[in-house]
Design a protein around this motif. Structure first.
Motif, mmCIF file in Angstrom:
data_model
loop_
_atom_site.group_PDB
_atom_site.id
_atom_site.type_symbol
_atom_site.label_atom_id
_atom_site.label_comp_id
_atom_site.label_asym_id
_atom_site.label_seq_id
_atom_site.Cartn_x
_atom_site.Cartn_y
_atom_site.Cartn_z
ATOM 1 N N ARG A 169 47.036 15.698 -83.148
ATOM 2 C CA ARG A 169 45.828 16.423 -83.245
ATOM 3 C C ARG A 169 44.672 15.678 -82.481
ATOM 4 N NH1 ARG A 169 47.176 17.206 -89.030
ATOM 5 N NH2 ARG A 169 48.218 19.143 -89.243
ATOM 6 N N SER A 170 45.045 14.414 -82.804
ATOM 7 C CA SER A 170 43.704 13.408 -82.099
ATOM 8 C C SER A 170 44.544 12.076 -81.897
ATOM 9 C CB SER A 170 42.471 13.121 -83.227
ATOM 10 O OG SER A 170 41.779 12.232 -82.400
ATOM 11 N N HIS A 205 43.529 12.826 -89.921
ATOM 12 C CA HIS A 205 43.002 12.973 -88.419
ATOM 13 C C HIS A 205 41.682 13.876 -88.449
ATOM 14 C CE1 HIS A 205 47.267 12.241 -87.826
ATOM 15 N NE2 HIS A 205 46.883 11.806 -86.623
#
Length: 126
Positions: free
Chosen positions: A85-86, A111
């Motif tokens: 996600r990141s 996240h």
């Protein structure tokens, strides 16, 4: 469904006062959810186990209150074949020192305000 994540982590203290501790470390992850996403979709991926691995570096802060310590880690994925996600994540939790230098902990891996996993750990401070 619930999937497991396996984490191997090691860190060294940069600041090691009786109350405040700052750590620098690295960790590796194996995420079953990534593996099962490949197998459930009958993907022709040659090595889904390798795609399920991630490596990261982190810096952490612990505030110690007798046998209990609160911890915050900020990490960055250095190796991630599948996009996360990141690239940045946080880990927040609590440790309890139950025997000399042995501890147990419970954490949430986050996240950007989304909890990715709840973790428990057993470790030793050398």
């Amino acid at each position: 469904p619930k999937y497991r994540q396996y984490v191997l982590s090691a860190g060294t203290p940069l600041v090691n006062s009786p109350v405040n501790k700052i750590y620098l470390g690295a960790e590796g992850f194996y995420d079953e959810s990534i593996y099962y996403s490949y197998t459930a979709n009958r993907s022709k991926e040659e090595n889904p186990h390798q795609k399920s691995l991630r490596g990261a570096g982190w810096i952490g802060y612990h505030i110690v209150m007798s046998k209990v310590s609160l911890s915050w880690h900020w990490g960055y994925y250095l190796y991630s074949p599948v996009a996360a996600r990141s690239k940045l994540y946080q880990r927040m939790g609590v440790d309890y020192q139950f025997y000399k230098k042995f501890y147990a902990g419970f954490y949430a891996k986050i996240h950007f305000f989304v909890i990715d996993a709840f973790e428990w750990s057993i470790g030793i401070r050398i």
